[in-house]
Each structure stands twice: as structure tokens, then as C-alpha cells.
Design a protein around this motif. Structure first.
Motif, PDB file in Angstrom:
ATOM      1  N   GLU A 400      14.231  50.302  34.589  1.00 30.88           N
ATOM      2  CA  GLU A 400      15.389  50.677  35.400  1.00 30.88           C
ATOM      3  C   GLU A 400      15.718  49.522  36.371  1.00 30.88           C
ATOM      4  N   ASP A 401      16.780  49.716  37.130  1.00 30.52           N
ATOM      5  CA  ASP A 401      17.205  48.709  38.105  1.00 30.52           C
ATOM      6  C   ASP A 401      16.143  48.607  39.201  1.00 30.52           C
ATOM      7  N   ILE A 402      15.653  47.408  39.458  1.00 28.55           N
ATOM      8  CA  ILE A 402      14.651  47.239  40.517  1.00 28.55           C
ATOM      9  C   ILE A 402      15.305  46.792  41.826  1.00 28.55           C
ATOM     10  N   TYR A 403      16.617  46.618  41.854  1.00 27.54           N
ATOM     11  CA  TYR A 403      17.385  46.297  43.071  1.00 27.54           C
ATOM     12  C   TYR A 403      16.976  44.971  43.692  1.00 27.54           C
ATOM     13  N   GLY A 404      16.502  44.061  42.878  1.00 30.74           N
ATOM     14  CA  GLY A 404      16.122  42.764  43.428  1.00 30.74           C
ATOM     15  C   GLY A 404      15.508  41.867  42.374  1.00 30.74           C
ATOM     16  N   THR A 405      14.749  40.898  42.820  1.00 28.73           N
ATOM     17  CA  THR A 405      14.141  39.893  41.947  1.00 28.73           C
ATOM     18  C   THR A 405      12.626  39.925  42.113  1.00 28.73           C
ATOM     19  N   PHE A 406      11.908  39.932  40.999  1.00 35.69           N
ATOM     20  CA  PHE A 406      10.457  39.814  41.066  1.00 35.69           C
ATOM     21  C   PHE A 406      10.090  38.457  41.665  1.00 35.69           C
ATOM     22  N   VAL A 407       9.261  38.483  42.709  1.00 37.80           N
ATOM     23  CA  VAL A 407       8.829  37.194  43.279  1.00 37.80           C
ATOM     24  C   VAL A 407       7.318  37.025  43.189  1.00 37.80           C
ATOM     25  N   ALA A 408       6.592  38.116  42.951  1.00 34.12           N
ATOM     26  CA  ALA A 408       5.146  38.061  42.734  1.00 34.12           C
ATOM     27  C   ALA A 408       4.752  39.384  42.085  1.00 34.12           C
ATOM     28  N   GLU A 409       3.494  39.516  41.676  1.00 31.74           N
ATOM     29  CA  GLU A 409       3.044  40.769  41.072  1.00 31.74           C
ATOM     30  C   GLU A 409       3.256  41.901  42.072  1.00 31.74           C
ATOM     31  N   ASN A 410       3.834  43.000  41.605  1.00 38.01           N
ATOM     32  CA  ASN A 410       4.095  44.183  42.447  1.00 38.01           C
ATOM     33  C   ASN A 410       4.994  43.898  43.652  1.00 38.01           C
ATOM     34  N   THR A 411       5.764  42.861  43.579  1.00 41.25           N
ATOM     35  CA  THR A 411       6.597  42.471  44.724  1.00 41.25           C
ATOM     36  C   THR A 411       8.012  42.143  44.279  1.00 41.25           C
ATOM     37  N   VAL A 412       8.970  42.843  44.877  1.00 46.41           N
ATOM     38  CA  VAL A 412      10.383  42.588  44.582  1.00 46.41           C
ATOM     39  C   VAL A 412      11.076  42.168  45.875  1.00 46.41           C
ATOM     40  N   ALA A 413      11.786  41.052  45.847  1.00 47.34           N
ATOM     41  CA  ALA A 413      12.659  40.663  46.962  1.00 47.34           C
ATOM     42  C   ALA A 413      13.975  41.405  46.745  1.00 47.34           C
ATOM     43  N   VAL A 414      14.364  42.228  47.697  1.00 48.65           N
ATOM     44  CA  VAL A 414      15.486  43.156  47.518  1.00 48.65           C
ATOM     45  C   VAL A 414      16.825  42.417  47.705  1.00 48.65           C
ATOM     46  N   ASN A 415      17.778  42.714  46.829  1.00 46.92           N
ATOM     47  CA  ASN A 415      19.127  42.140  46.936  1.00 46.92           C
ATOM     48  C   ASN A 415      19.778  42.533  48.260  1.00 46.92           C
ATOM     49  N   HIS A 416      20.436  41.592  48.880  1.00 49.16           N
ATOM     50  CA  HIS A 416      21.146  41.904  50.128  1.00 49.16           C
ATOM     51  C   HIS A 416      22.151  40.798  50.427  1.00 49.16           C
ATOM     52  N   ASP A 417      23.045  41.070  51.351  1.00 52.20           N
ATOM     53  CA  ASP A 417      24.006  40.076  51.837  1.00 52.20           C
ATOM     54  C   ASP A 417      23.703  39.756  53.299  1.00 52.20           C
ATOM     55  N   HIS A 418      24.128  38.596  53.742  1.00 54.22           N
ATOM     56  CA  HIS A 418      24.128  38.278  55.174  1.00 54.22           C
ATOM     57  C   HIS A 418      25.569  37.988  55.584  1.00 54.22           C
ATOM     58  N   TYR A 419      26.088  38.770  56.537  1.00 53.37           N
ATOM     59  CA  TYR A 419      27.424  38.500  57.065  1.00 53.37           C
ATOM     60  C   TYR A 419      27.301  38.079  58.518  1.00 53.37           C
ATOM     61  N   VAL A 420      27.696  36.883  58.817  1.00 55.36           N
ATOM     62  CA  VAL A 420      27.769  36.440  60.208  1.00 55.36           C
ATOM     63  C   VAL A 420      29.237  36.160  60.495  1.00 55.36           C
ATOM     64  N   THR A 421      29.809  36.901  61.416  1.00 51.76           N
ATOM     65  CA  THR A 421      31.234  36.795  61.713  1.00 51.76           C
ATOM     66  C   THR A 421      31.413  36.144  63.077  1.00 51.76           C
ATOM     67  N   TYR A 422      32.296  35.184  63.141  1.00 51.50           N
ATOM     68  CA  TYR A 422      32.552  34.471  64.395  1.00 51.50           C
ATOM     69  C   TYR A 422      33.849  34.938  65.034  1.00 51.50           C
ATOM     70  N   TYR A 423      33.810  35.057  66.329  1.00 49.93           N
ATOM     71  CA  TYR A 423      35.009  35.322  67.126  1.00 49.93           C
ATOM     72  C   TYR A 423      35.492  33.963  67.636  1.00 49.93           C
ATOM     73  N   LEU A 424      36.721  33.612  67.290  1.00 53.58           N
ATOM     74  CA  LEU A 424      37.284  32.326  67.722  1.00 53.58           C
ATOM     75  C   LEU A 424      38.630  32.585  68.389  1.00 53.58           C
ATOM     76  N   ASP A 425      38.694  32.406  69.678  1.00 51.40           N
ATOM     77  CA  ASP A 425      39.957  32.557  70.414  1.00 51.40           C
ATOM     78  C   ASP A 425      40.467  31.153  70.722  1.00 51.40           C
ATOM     79  N   LEU A 426      41.342  30.663  69.829  1.00 51.98           N
ATOM     80  CA  LEU A 426      41.840  29.303  70.011  1.00 51.98           C
ATOM     81  C   LEU A 426      42.991  29.266  71.006  1.00 51.98           C
ATOM     82  N   ASP A 427      43.018  28.243  71.786  1.00 51.60           N
ATOM     83  CA  ASP A 427      44.133  27.971  72.706  1.00 51.60           C
ATOM     84  C   ASP A 427      44.563  26.525  72.471  1.00 51.60           C
ATOM     85  N   VAL A 428      45.160  26.237  71.340  1.00 48.23           N
ATOM     86  CA  VAL A 428      45.523  24.863  71.026  1.00 48.23           C
ATOM     87  C   VAL A 428      46.709  24.455  71.893  1.00 48.23           C
TER      88      VAL A 428
END
Lengths: 568, 568
Positions: A400-428
Motif C-alpha cells: 500500500e501507499d507508505i506516504y513517503g520514501t524508505f530511507v532505512a530498514e523500518n524507516t520512512v521519511a514522510v512526504n511533506h511540503d515547506h511553505y515559507v511566505t514573505y511579507y514585502l511592503d515595497l515603497d519604491v
């Protein structure tokens, strides 16, 4: 105090053209520990056992997080939503779990030593609950004598803690997989490697007056906020001709950081981690040698100075800022150029297994006529993978779907995203800025009657100032376009509006479906760029209470229909 | 000769685990001047006035460009297509123009001084001609006492030169715009700024034996070819456990560089410049201080050594290779990390107004279990803008399309693209490599019956080895996907295929219509990644004779229908 110093550009040694008047106090400076303590005493902060008084959303929780200072005056907000988690609460929650008899029993049944267990409390998010209590869920790991905690997650135990009553709200010990093997996922307790010693040439062109930094043509205020981390304010460049500073960025900082995991099972579905830097701020001087460290930072939950929390250093990337070789002038070979040097303001936030390296990179302009000035935000992600135990020893056994990648025996690195959003108030060049989309459109070339062109096509840039926030939500790469923030009232001498281009990489966008609770909370992640008209309250992309939001606050809501101000 | 040296990783000081047997001669070394001269004498190269013998495509032109050596044996190709332009021809063409009476007359009529005019010959491309002659078109500039040639283009003069007859084939003096103003586009004749002095720590871990470079875990052959520039061959990493080198890249180099302009008018439509590095190789040591310079390069048109043409240096970017802070171990705060250091092989090619900085960047792996090894190609583009004269002094006067951006009075920087395509022949752990596309697909999470998940969706990666070249033409960003080259016969101990991921930025793709002659020649530019089964002759993306190609050779043709080899 007027500062006069030698301008560094080699080709005209002259007095610095833009003169600054600086004082050591600045309206945008962070609160000092003394100021925080003064507010604390005035406002009667509930003590930690104050959480026992009552539950439910009717209690007006006082939160330090919402203390903000605006131009030397203090603003106190009261909130009817749970305030963010404090370091002390997380520490208590972790301790309580490890003292809970059923938990100890589960650990012993697994044949593990309870003194080698480390626990990490996680925020629970919002999944449709009507009544929300301040809760965390606990995930635990087995150190087994090593320093590498995250490599041996203990699965099959669910612990939910009520932070208001400070007790275990839910406990379930279910199944037990073999402990993950460390092969391939272990890091060693090795000495810190010393970085290269950068030449410390900052003294000649860096000036620090309180929180105001001057370096080359750049001048900016370097601040700190326990939610955003580093805050860059009033960043301006010196116009050599006009002998004055010209504003570029009124304020910029990280607005929201979240890490949704792609595993819908019991112990993982809720992991859509919101990161609060006040819990995780880390000294960045590890692993490199900054030439200078400034800006002690007050922590709002425990007022005090965190020394060396932000560092400033000159980056010599090995790249070339500008060069040209000319062989077309008879009898000469002319080579001109200069190396790329930038000023970096760096903060590092360690969040459990992950370490975020957050840089603000100011590129110096050797000559504004040859190469433009720029500010770059750079995000480095390092640390240890986010892993879970699995009964399988290898990929071949998993049907079945293991939701990640095997990285060692009995160990799965789980799929995920990283979202870093910046606030930019420009006054050019002032506040009246607009967002311009330059779409590259293919045109037919056959219409040229005399002489007919042998070409059949070409592209041209169609510039359009976007007038509605709903149109200024951009999925990068969906069409060939350049994005700029311009001041259409300020024109160059050949008639182009003054502006800065937004140069992007190709960041991810969310693949979650719109009815998924994490997606309801951060609907803005379907786009990578959103532009809103200025509104003082619109700073936190996921809403003010991001982690428990119902999706009724935040960037997705703000950009639905409004017309943008600041237009011609 | 066996080399044994101390391995640099600090946490286990040991003898270097992978031992190399090296000699100063290598089958992939570039031809020496002596070897080139020997071939030249054997093959009776036509002298420069040999071009006068006859015209038309029936003449078997002998081209040095097609001399290739394969494993110490020499292969000579004869070609019935025009060979590439030589430096001597371009110089002659430029001289001939400036001595042409009608041209002198035009310059005088404009009130300009002929001795201040510089001319640049440009390739003419192919626009449907049946009979092709070796031609160039000439574009000229007015220096006016400065060193900045490109800022004052002289418009309204069309000169076409026949390189076979070495005469003016076509001349037209038409209109004359005011000379462009220099304001805003001029660079100054200022002294070269010296770069920062990087710490020279290369001696401890860099080994150079002939053309074979060893640095940290990396070992590769650094070669040169007058068409491709730097060639990286047999790049391998040392596997510390197995004490042997494991191959990563058999060969990598720039395959094609082109710059199509987006102006269909008489003097601009044909500008779709193909860049041949043999004409433009530039010493890269300007503007930075490499720690080491190697590899004198033979120029095939004028056999001889070009000293300091490639440089090798360690890059200390200021970034962090890996770090982690751990506070979860009771009573300890553990900080571990190391700075990012990479080895860069750099070449700089100056092409008229542009300077291309071409880097191969080898990232060292501090520990293969924590962070993987990587090779990065980095392209820097600098120099001077490509400009044309216009009768308008500012944007407001222009009613029709000006095909570019106003940069100064009477001066337009013309819209164009830069396409640099890399040839990468990966041999990850052997030759049987496959191309894997991992598409991120959204799945519904409601199907989990017990316990039901509060999540509604998640994404999962669907790995697919692509079997047809036609499917392996990728428009980046069109769907969320990760791209890898894997060896499906070599598995890790948890069952994943060994592989390297292709980490891309978001490069441009061509917006020209399919019937436009430049697009017919380089149809592959509609995609950013193309994968083909190995074929020795398929190295130059735009075809072997890219500039005059009819579109019947090149990457677009090779990837139309064939099944890929090297599959399981």
C-alpha cells in the motif's frame, strides 16, 4: 548625529553623497526586556496555573504575542482565541507525557528504557471542531544513547494533552513496529567544523548605529519580532546624483511558515506544522564565521536578551558582479569587472528536526548605471529528515501507499511540503506603488509590408498594471510573464516607471484539495505570489491565529475581490 | 603511479579510501597544438584564399571543427556544408567593410569619424534559401573616443559579405537616426577592482594529475573542446564503504548557445546568434582571485596554448552545507554543522557585448549519509546590453512596437532570449541508466474506513520510468514532478534505485511560432529537458551545423519517436 565617511567605490573617492542623521533609538526598534516587563506588570498576566481556571473559547486569553509597538506607542490586543503555545507549556507537556503511567507501561512493553525517550509536542491544527481547547499532540523518539533523536520514532502511541487543564486528554497505545534502524539516517556526534575565515573587510564600509545599518549604497533598519524573526524596515538606496536616499522597501519579513505532511493516518494527519520563531530561535554562528554579530533579541515569553541571534556578514560568493572584455577597440584588449559582494543578515530557526537558515541578502551596486541594486531573500533548509516507523524493512514489502520514501530498514521519511511566505511592503520612491505584470506575447511578423520580414514571429512584452487583488494572485510559470512593483508617478528620463522586478524561482504550490482542513486554513498556497492593497492588519498570510484558523482570515480572504488602491 | 593521500574529513583521519592510478596522459585529453598541426599538414587544409576557388554547397569544405579524437584515435569528417566561421574570416570581413567606399561615404554623411567606427560580423542564419553561401552581416558602432562600443550602434546601414569571394555582396545605406545618447548605458574605463583574497586551502585536498582532478570525494577529467568549451568527463565519487569510485557523469558540456532577437525588421530579424566558444574564449581570472589555474587550451583555428583559460577554485559561498541544533537530549544543547565549500571549474566566453560565465560546481559531501553529492552547472550573464538606435528620445513618442525597452535617449535595448543547453551523459553506477519522472498526484483521503481520517487529501509521488523519447520532452512547471536519472539495476539496501535528481530552476522556453525559420532550426527550445537514448552523434542540440541548419538535425528530430534503450 551626522555621519560622514569615505565612500568605498574606487573610481571616485569622494565624500559619501547621502548623509544620514541617526540616533541610537529608533521607533521601529524591538521592545526591550524592561519594556516587556513593564507591560507584563501593568496587565496582570495570568500565571501558568491560570490555565486551570476554565476552558472553552470564552476566556479572554492574554497573549504576549499580540503586544506590538507602533511608533513608540504601545498597543495591547485582547483575544478570544487561544494564544500561541509557549515554550514553558511545551516543556510541561513533554514532561507530563513521560510521567504518565500508561505511557511508561507502553515503553517498557517495547523493551525500551524510559530515560532514553525524548518527546516533542506538536500543534493540532483545526479539523472542523466547534469548541477548541488548547491542545498539543505528543510524538516520542528513542535516543538509545545517541544524540540523534529523530531517527528512531516510536510509533503506535497517541497522546493528546489539554494545556488548559494540563492533563492527558486522550491516550491510546496501539501497535508496535520494530524500531527503525539507524543505517543511512544517522548523524554523528562529531566536532563542529570551523568555517573558512572570511576576510573582515566590513569595517571600511559597514556602519551600525543602534539598529540602523549602512553598507555601500544601502541603508536599512534591522529589527526583530518573535513571530516573524528578522524584520527589515525602511530599506533605501543612496542616489549618488540626487544626493539623497530613495526608499525601496518599507518592511519585509517572514509572514508564515508551514509544513503540511502527506500522511492521512491517525498519528500524522494533523501535522501541518506552523513555526513560531520565538520558540526556536537559534544562534546562527555555528558552522560559519560571521564577520560581525549584532542585535540582541528579546524573547517575549521569557523577556531577556538572546545574544548573537542575528548576524551580519559580507558574502563573497565567488560570483562576478559585472565584467566585460572588449577586443573591438583597435590595438587594445580591455578587461573590466568586479567581484560579487553582498551584505547578509542571517537568522537560523531550529524547529525540532529541521533547521531553517533565513538570509536577507543586499547586493551592492558597483555603479547604478551598469547593474541595479537588489534585495534577495534566501531560504536554506537543513537538519534531519522527518521520519516514521514502518513494519516493512524494504520497499519491496510495501504494497500500500507508505506516504513517503524508505530511507532505512523500518524507516520512512514522510512526504511533506515547506511553505515559507514573505511579507514585502515595497515603497519604491514613495508609497504610491503598483503591481505590474509584463506578459510576453507571441506576435506574427508577416504583417510588415515593406520590406517583408523573413521572420514569422517574435514576442513582445505587454505591460499591465493590475487593478484588482483577485487578478494579482499569480501561479508562477502558468504564462510567460515578468512581475514588477513600480511607481507609475515616478518616471526615468526616457519615460519608464521606476520599479523593482520580482525575480522568482519556481516555488511549489499546494496540491491539497480545497475541502481539506489544512487547505481551508491556508488557501493562499494555491498561488505563489499574491498582492494586496495596504492594510495594517494584513501581515500574517495564514491569519492572525494561523494554526487554529477556520480559513476566515489570511491572504486568501484578503485577495478575493477588492480593488487595489495606490493607482494612478 | 598510485596516489595515497590523507583524506580530509575530520571525523575519521584515515588513508583515502579510494586509490587512483593516474598518468599524465589520458585518452580524453584535448588535442595538443603539435597534434593539430600534424593533422593540418596531412590533410592539406585550404589556405584562406582557398575560399575563392568556388561557391555553393558542392565544395567539400574541410573543417577543423570536426576533428575529434576518440580514445587516442583520430576521426576526420568531411562535410558538404559550410564550416563554422573562423576568427580570421571575421576579422577580414570587418576590415573589408570599413574600407568599402559607400560605407565610408555613409559614415562621413553622418558627420562621424571613420577611425572611431568598430564593426562586428554576425552569422546570417537560414531563412529558406536553397543555395547557401558563406555569408556574414555587419553591424557597426561609433566609439567616439570611449571604450564602450555597443552603446552607439549606427543604424540604417545594411552590409552583407560573401566570405567565399571575400567581397561585399549587398550594401544599402538607408536612413539615419540620431546617434544614441550614452546616459544610462555607458560603462566607464575604470580600473579592475581586485577581488577578495580567498583563503587558499586547496593544497590540502586538491590533486591535479595532468587533466584529472581529485577533490574531496570527487574525481573527474577536465577537458576542453573549441565548440563546447569546458568538458567534464568520467566524474565519479568515492564510496567510502566499498573503497571504490562510483561513476556519476560520463560526459557533460555546453551543447548549444543561442540568442534569438525579437525584432523582425531588416537589420535585426536574422540575429539569432549561435555562439562558438573558440572565437570568444576569455581569461576568467579577471574580477576574482582563483586559487589555482590549470589547463592551457588549444585553439583549433590557431593552434596554440591559451594560458589560464579555465580556472579551478574552492567556493566558500557563506552558505551552510548541513547543520542541526538539538535541545531534546536532556541537559545538553548540541550544535553540529559545517560550511558549504565546493570546487568550481570556470570558463568565461565573451561574445561581442555579452560575457558568459560558465561554472561547473562540485559540492562536497561531508558525509554521504547526511547530505548527497551534487554537480551544479551555473550560468552567469554579464557585459553590456544589446542596443539599437531609434529616432525617438523617449517612450512617450513611440506609437508602434519598438521591440525592446528604452534605456537612454534614442536607444532601445532589444528584446531577446538566451538559451544555453547542456549535454549531460550520466552513467550513474554504470551505463544502464533510465529517466524517471515522479509525478506528484493528489489523492482523496476519505477512503480510510477505520479510523476515518480527518484529512480529505494528500499527495503521493508516482514514479514512472519513461520508455519513449517523445514522452521524455519536458516543459518544466506544466505539472508537479521530480525528474531523476536512475540505475534501476542497482538498488540501495532498502530497495530504492540508485540515482541523481535533476534539480532545475524555471528556465524559459521559446515563444516563437513553429513556422518561424529560427524556431524550425531549434525546435527543441519548446522544451527545457529532453532525454534521448545514447547515440554518439547526438551531441549538439541545434544540429551539427546549427547556424545554417534547416531543422533536419538536432534534439527535436532525435526525440520524435524512438524508444529508449537502457531499460530493464
Amino acid at each position: 548625529m551626522a555621519t560622514v565617511q569615505l565612500f568605498r567605490l574606487l573610481w571616485f573617492v569622494a565624500l559619501k553623497p547621502c548623509v544620514s542623521t541617526l540616533s541610537l533609538e529608533h521607533p521601529l526598534d524591538p521592545l526591550s526586556p524592561k519594556e516587556i516587563n513593564r507591560i507584563r506588570s501593568q496587565k496582570k498576566m495570568p500565571s501558568s496555573n491560570g490555565y486551570h481556571q476554565a476552558g472553552g473559547p470564552s476566556l479572554p486569553w492574554w497573549s504576549f504575542e499580540v503586544v506590538q509597538r507602533h511608533m513608540r506607542s504601545l498597543w495591547i490586543y485582547w483575544s478570544w482565541l487561544p494564544p500561541p503555545l509557549t515554550f514553558e507549556e511545551l516543556f510541561q507537556a513533554s514532561l507530563l507525557t513521560q510521567q504518565y503511567p500508561q505511557f511508561i507501561d507502553s515503553i517498557l512493553k517495547r523493551g525500551l528504557n524510559i530515560s532514553e525517550v525524548s518527546c516533542l509536542p506538536l500543534p493540532v491544527g483545526w479539523f472542523g471542531e466547534v469548541v477548541m481547547r488548547r491542545q498539543v499532540k505528543i510524538t516520542c523518539f528513542y535516543r538509545n544513547g545517541t544524540i540523534n533523536i529523530y531517527v528512531r520514532p516510536i510509533n503506535g502511541i497517541t497522546v493528546a494533552l489539554d494545556l488548559e487543564l494540563m492533563n492527558v486528554a486522550y491516550y491510546a497505545g496501539r501497535f508496535s513496529s520494530p524500531m527503525p534502524k539507524v543505517e543511512g539516517t544517522e548523524y554523528h556526534d562529531t566536532p563542529v567544523k570551523s568555517g573558512p575565515t572570511f576576510p573582515n573587510t566590513t569595517s571600511s564600509k559597514l556602519s551600525i548605529q543602534g539598529n540602523v545599518i549602512e553598507w555601500g549604497i544601502w541603508k536599512f533598519h534591522l529589527g526583530f519580532n518573535p513571530r516573524a524573526g528578522v524584520i527589515i524596515s525602511t530599506a533605501s538606496i543612496c542616489d549618488e546624483k540626487e544626493k539623497r536616499y530613495r526608499r525601496v522597501l518599507y518592511r519585509g519579513h517572514v509572514s508564515e511558515t508551514l509544513v503540511p505532511c502527506m500522511d492521512p493516518t491517525t498519528d500524522w494527519y494533523f501535522r501541518t506544522l506552523w513555526i513560531r520563531v520565538n520558540l526556536v530561535l537559534e544562534k546562527p554562528q555555528i558552522a560559519f564565521s560571521p564577520s560581525l554579530i549584532v542585535q540582541p533579541t528579546p524573547s517575549l515569553s521569557m523577556p531577556g536578551l538572546l545574544p548573537r541571534a542575528i548576524c551580519l556578514f559580507e558574502r563573497y560568493s565567488g560570483d562576478v558582479a559585472w565584467r566585460h572584455t572588449e577586443i573591438g577597440v583597435p590595438g587594445k584588449v580591455i578587461r573590466r569587472g568586479e567581484p560579487e559582494v553582498s551584505l547578509v543578515a542571517r537568522m537560523i530557526a531550529t524547529v525540532g528536526n529541521y533547521d531553517y537558515i533565513l538570509d536577507w541578502d543586499f547586493k551592492q551596486s558597483g555603479s547604478s548605471t551598469v547593474k541595479p541594486s537588489s534585495i534577495r531573500t534566501q531560504l536554506g533548509l537543513t537538519g534531519v529528515l522527518e521520519m516514521k516507523a514502518t513494519p516493512y524493512t524494504s520497499m519491496n514489502q510495501a504494497k500500500e501507499d507508505i506516504y513517503g520514501t524508505f530511507v532505512a530498514e523500518n524507516t520512512v521519511a514522510v512526504n511533506h511540503d515547506h511553505y515559507v511566505t514573505y511579507y514585502l511592503d515595497l515603497d519604491v520612491d514613495g508609497e504610491a506603488n503598483s503591481f505590474m505584470k509584463s506578459t510576453l506575447e507571441t506576435r506574427r511578423a508577416t504583417i510588415f509590408p515593406h520590406p517583408p520580414s523573413p521572420r514569422r514571429s517574435y514576442w513582445t512584452a505587454k505591460n499591465k498594471v493590475l487593478e484588482r487583488e483577485a487578478d494579482a494572485r499569480i501561479r508562477l510559470g502558468s504564462e510567460p510573464a515578468e512581475l514588477s512593483v513600480v511607481n507609475i508617478n515616478k518616471k526615468t528620463n526616457v519615460g519608464n516607471p521606476v520599479g523593482y522586478r520580482l525575480v522568482t524561482v519556481q516555488p511549489a504550490y499546494s496540491l491539497l484539495s480545497g475541502d481539506d482542513p489544512p487547505q481551508i486554513r491556508v488557501a493562499y498556497t494555491k498561488y505563489q505570489v499574491c498582492v494586496t492593497a495596504y492594510n495594517k492588519s494584513e501581515r500574517w498570510a495564514g491569519g492572525f491565529y494561523a494554526d487554529r484558523s477556520h480559513g476566515d482570515d489570511g491572504l486568501a480572504v484578503w485577495t478575493r475581490s477588492y480593488w487595489m488602491k495606490a493607482l494612478q
